[in-house]
Motif scaffolding. Structure first.
Motif, PDB file in Angstrom:
ATOM      1  N   GLY A 178       0.819  -1.199   0.000  1.00 48.94           N
ATOM      2  CA  GLY A 178       0.000   0.000   0.000  1.00 48.94           C
ATOM      3  C   GLY A 178       0.858   1.255   0.000  1.00 48.94           C
ATOM      4  O   GLY A 178       2.087   1.199   0.055  1.00 48.94           O
ATOM      5  N   GLN A 179       0.189   2.393  -0.051  1.00 49.17           N
ATOM      6  CA  GLN A 179       0.886   3.682  -0.038  1.00 49.17           C
ATOM      7  C   GLN A 179       1.252   4.035   1.402  1.00 49.17           C
ATOM      8  O   GLN A 179       0.380   4.251   2.237  1.00 49.17           O
ATOM      9  CB  GLN A 179      -0.004   4.767  -0.656  1.00 49.17           C
ATOM     10  N   LEU A 180       2.537   4.095   1.694  1.00 51.31           N
ATOM     11  CA  LEU A 180       2.990   4.294   3.075  1.00 51.31           C
ATOM     12  C   LEU A 180       3.128   5.760   3.451  1.00 51.31           C
ATOM     13  O   LEU A 180       3.100   6.099   4.633  1.00 51.31           O
ATOM     14  CB  LEU A 180       4.326   3.576   3.290  1.00 51.31           C
ATOM     15  N   GLN A 181       3.301   6.631   2.480  1.00 46.68           N
ATOM     16  CA  GLN A 181       3.516   8.044   2.779  1.00 46.68           C
ATOM     17  C   GLN A 181       2.594   8.889   1.909  1.00 46.68           C
ATOM     18  O   GLN A 181       2.489   8.668   0.703  1.00 46.68           O
ATOM     19  CB  GLN A 181       4.980   8.420   2.521  1.00 46.68           C
ATOM     20  N   PRO A 182       1.915   9.889   2.506  1.00 39.85           N
ATOM     21  CA  PRO A 182       0.984  10.709   1.716  1.00 39.85           C
ATOM     22  C   PRO A 182       1.698  11.619   0.720  1.00 39.85           C
ATOM     23  O   PRO A 182       2.882  11.920   0.868  1.00 39.85           O
ATOM     24  CB  PRO A 182       0.254  11.528   2.789  1.00 39.85           C
ATOM     25  N   ILE A 183       0.962  12.040  -0.272  1.00 37.22           N
ATOM     26  CA  ILE A 183       1.458  12.989  -1.272  1.00 37.22           C
ATOM     27  C   ILE A 183       1.054  14.386  -0.825  1.00 37.22           C
ATOM     28  O   ILE A 183      -0.112  14.624  -0.487  1.00 37.22           O
ATOM     29  CB  ILE A 183       0.848  12.673  -2.656  1.00 37.22           C
ATOM     30  N   ARG A 184       1.984  15.314  -0.786  1.00 39.71           N
ATOM     31  CA  ARG A 184       1.683  16.692  -0.361  1.00 39.71           C
ATOM     32  C   ARG A 184       1.139  17.472  -1.550  1.00 39.71           C
ATOM     33  O   ARG A 184       1.742  17.496  -2.622  1.00 39.71           O
ATOM     34  CB  ARG A 184       2.931  17.375   0.206  1.00 39.71           C
ATOM     35  N   VAL A 185      -0.026  18.093  -1.327  1.00 40.67           N
ATOM     36  CA  VAL A 185      -0.708  18.777  -2.427  1.00 40.67           C
ATOM     37  C   VAL A 185      -1.189  20.166  -1.994  1.00 40.67           C
ATOM     38  O   VAL A 185      -1.343  20.440  -0.802  1.00 40.67           O
ATOM     39  CB  VAL A 185      -1.930  17.954  -2.924  1.00 40.67           C
ATOM     40  N   ARG A 186      -1.388  21.030  -2.957  1.00 45.51           N
ATOM     41  CA  ARG A 186      -1.938  22.363  -2.719  1.00 45.51           C
ATOM     42  C   ARG A 186      -3.088  22.588  -3.699  1.00 45.51           C
ATOM     43  O   ARG A 186      -3.091  22.048  -4.812  1.00 45.51           O
ATOM     44  CB  ARG A 186      -0.863  23.444  -2.904  1.00 45.51           C
ATOM     45  N   TRP A 187      -4.048  23.404  -3.286  1.00 42.66           N
ATOM     46  CA  TRP A 187      -5.217  23.676  -4.111  1.00 42.66           C
ATOM     47  C   TRP A 187      -4.945  24.836  -5.066  1.00 42.66           C
ATOM     48  O   TRP A 187      -4.387  25.854  -4.682  1.00 42.66           O
ATOM     49  CB  TRP A 187      -6.417  24.000  -3.235  1.00 42.66           C
ATOM     50  N   SER A 188      -5.337  24.678  -6.329  1.00 46.81           N
ATOM     51  CA  SER A 188      -5.220  25.744  -7.323  1.00 46.81           C
ATOM     52  C   SER A 188      -6.614  26.253  -7.666  1.00 46.81           C
ATOM     53  O   SER A 188      -7.422  25.519  -8.255  1.00 46.81           O
ATOM     54  CB  SER A 188      -4.527  25.231  -8.592  1.00 46.81           C
ATOM     55  N   GLU A 189      -6.905  27.489  -7.271  1.00 48.66           N
ATOM     56  CA  GLU A 189      -8.192  28.093  -7.617  1.00 48.66           C
ATOM     57  C   GLU A 189      -8.313  28.259  -9.127  1.00 48.66           C
ATOM     58  O   GLU A 189      -9.387  28.102  -9.709  1.00 48.66           O
ATOM     59  CB  GLU A 189      -8.332  29.457  -6.932  1.00 48.66           C
TER      60      GLU A 189
ATOM     61  N   LEU B  97      -7.034  26.404 -11.554  1.00 47.80           N
ATOM     62  CA  LEU B  97      -7.299  25.143 -12.256  1.00 47.80           C
ATOM     63  C   LEU B  97      -8.412  24.333 -11.604  1.00 47.80           C
ATOM     64  O   LEU B  97      -8.851  23.333 -12.164  1.00 47.80           O
ATOM     65  CB  LEU B  97      -6.019  24.308 -12.308  1.00 47.80           C
ATOM     66  N   ALA B  98      -8.847  24.774 -10.422  1.00 46.96           N
ATOM     67  CA  ALA B  98      -9.897  24.072  -9.671  1.00 46.96           C
ATOM     68  C   ALA B  98      -9.538  22.605  -9.449  1.00 46.96           C
ATOM     69  O   ALA B  98     -10.363  21.699  -9.616  1.00 46.96           O
ATOM     70  CB  ALA B  98     -11.243  24.192 -10.381  1.00 46.96           C
ATOM     71  N   THR B  99      -8.303  22.372  -9.059  1.00 46.90           N
ATOM     72  CA  THR B  99      -7.859  21.004  -8.788  1.00 46.90           C
ATOM     73  C   THR B  99      -6.659  21.047  -7.847  1.00 46.90           C
ATOM     74  O   THR B  99      -6.161  22.124  -7.506  1.00 46.90           O
ATOM     75  CB  THR B  99      -7.490  20.270 -10.092  1.00 46.90           C
ATOM     76  N   TRP B 100      -6.218  19.867  -7.437  1.00 48.89           N
ATOM     77  CA  TRP B 100      -5.068  19.769  -6.543  1.00 48.89           C
ATOM     78  C   TRP B 100      -3.788  19.564  -7.338  1.00 48.89           C
ATOM     79  O   TRP B 100      -3.746  18.754  -8.262  1.00 48.89           O
ATOM     80  CB  TRP B 100      -5.263  18.607  -5.562  1.00 48.89           C
ATOM     81  N   ILE B 101      -2.745  20.288  -6.964  1.00 45.63           N
ATOM     82  CA  ILE B 101      -1.445  20.186  -7.629  1.00 45.63           C
ATOM     83  C   ILE B 101      -0.439  19.593  -6.638  1.00 45.63           C
ATOM     84  O   ILE B 101      -0.408  19.967  -5.467  1.00 45.63           O
ATOM     85  CB  ILE B 101      -0.952  21.564  -8.112  1.00 45.63           C
ATOM     86  N   ILE B 102       0.373  18.681  -7.116  1.00 50.42           N
ATOM     87  CA  ILE B 102       1.353  18.008  -6.263  1.00 50.42           C
ATOM     88  C   ILE B 102       2.510  18.952  -5.927  1.00 50.42           C
ATOM     89  O   ILE B 102       3.104  19.561  -6.813  1.00 50.42           O
ATOM     90  CB  ILE B 102       1.899  16.748  -6.964  1.00 50.42           C
ATOM     91  N   ILE B 103       2.791  19.076  -4.643  1.00 50.68           N
ATOM     92  CA  ILE B 103       3.985  19.812  -4.192  1.00 50.68           C
ATOM     93  C   ILE B 103       5.165  18.853  -4.148  1.00 50.68           C
ATOM     94  O   ILE B 103       6.226  19.115  -4.718  1.00 50.68           O
ATOM     95  CB  ILE B 103       3.775  20.433  -2.798  1.00 50.68           C
ATOM     96  N   SER B 104       4.986  17.744  -3.466  1.00 56.54           N
ATOM     97  CA  SER B 104       6.032  16.724  -3.405  1.00 56.54           C
ATOM     98  C   SER B 104       5.383  15.352  -3.351  1.00 56.54           C
ATOM     99  O   SER B 104       4.333  15.182  -2.726  1.00 56.54           O
ATOM    100  CB  SER B 104       6.933  16.937  -2.181  1.00 56.54           C
ATOM    101  N   GLY B 105       6.018  14.423  -4.035  1.00 53.13           N
ATOM    102  CA  GLY B 105       5.481  13.062  -4.086  1.00 53.13           C
ATOM    103  C   GLY B 105       5.047  12.651  -5.475  1.00 53.13           C
ATOM    104  O   GLY B 105       4.255  11.724  -5.631  1.00 53.13           O
TER     105      GLY B 105
END
Length: 301
Positions: A82-93, A95-103
């Motif tokens: 399984g996925q052991l570590q979460p992906i860090r994300v930020r919201w883009s107003e 693009l109205a979606t989540w963008i990956i910061i790291s991962g």
């Protein structure tokens, strides 16, 4: 009469309700529909699960190359554990979606493993481009995920965004100053030589040695000598630099500074052009990085 009318109306309402007749909608009011950015988030708002298709990689992520072999290994691990570590994300107003910061590597491997959703850490608040790049740099540097030229370009981009010098940049991303100066030196190389570094034919250490030559023609000539010999080591590159430094045409010195230590050792900085102290500081930091490199390799005077 008015009071009697009001009383009759209240009685009539009670009578109608007792007979099952209701003039008003009595359904409970539900909570508002969740905003798009809140779908998948748990009570602990910093973490949650997102549909993998609702994530996109950051187009300005400094890491551009991902090893297919490493991705397959990570995908197999995700399938098994399984996925052991979460992906860090930020919201883009925008693009109205989540963008990956790291991962992003975890994201790619999760898609390859067939996951429909992934665990994420949500970063709230507005981040500037330099803040995002800084976080991505630190993440990649700690994991040693960036290739040498990718790292150099990221350093240069962050330096341009913030106006930092090499010392400030090194302090901000928690690396040694010599690492920054040696990395940025790769950007002074001709495109052909940088491509050799990107392709893995020439090591970053050997390329750094070549960057000490004063002209592109000298650098290319030195590399061609390495190419003919088949020896691309840093030591061989260093020898080529020593040979060619003696062939440069003498020029008039316009800057000359001497720094003396209490032990009687003098360090001289000279240049054929007028320099400022920031340029002198940069030259001295590169020299210090070279001294440390020679110490690491047990080079004798």
């Amino acid at each position: 009469m008015a009071k009697l009318r009001d009383t009759l109306q209240r009685i009539q309402g009670n009578l109608d309700e007792s007979m099952g007749v209701r003039n008003q909608e009595m359904r409970p009011t539900l909570s508002p529909v969740a905003k798009t950015k809140d779908v998948g988030r748990r009570a602990l708002r910093s973490f949650g699960t997102l549909d993998i298709e609702k994530l996109i990689p950051d187009p300005e992520q400094p890491r551009a190359v991902f090893s297919n072999e490493e991705l397959e290994q990570l995908a197999n691990s995700i399938r098994e554990k399984g996925q052991l570590q979460p992906i860090r994300v930020r919201w883009s107003e925008e693009l109205a979606t989540w963008i990956i910061i790291s991962g992003e590597r975890r994201y790619r491997a999760s898609k390859q493993a067939g996951l429909q959703s992934v665990n994420c850490q949500f970063v709230d608040g507005t981040l500037s481009k330099s803040e995002v790049l800084q976080q991505q740099l630190i993440e990649n540097l700690l994991r040693e995920d960036l290739k040498p030229v990718e790292e150099a370009k990221a350093f240069d981009q962050l330096r341009g965004m913030t106006g930092w010098n090499s010392k400030q940049l090194a302090e901000a991303i928690r690396v040694t100053r010599s690492k920054v100066t040696r990395s940025l030196a790769l950007l002074r190389l001709p495109d052909q030589i940088r491509q050799q570094v990107e392709d893995g034919k020439l090591s970053a250490k050997a390329a750094y040695e070549l960057s000490k030559l004063s002209s592109d023609d000298q650098i290319l000539a030195a590399f061609n000598s390495l190419d003919r010999s088949g020896d691309y080591s840093a030591a061989k590159a260093q020898n080529q630099v020593k040979q060619r430094r003696g062939k440069s045409t003498p020029s008039k010195t316009r800057t000359k500074l001497t720094f003396a230590s209490e032990h009687g050792i003098k360090v001289v900085v000279s240049a054929s052009k007028q320099c400022n102290y920031e340029q002198v500081e940069e030259a001295l930091s590169i020299a210090l990085a070279e001294v440390r490199h020679r110490l690491d390799n047990n080079t004798q005077l």
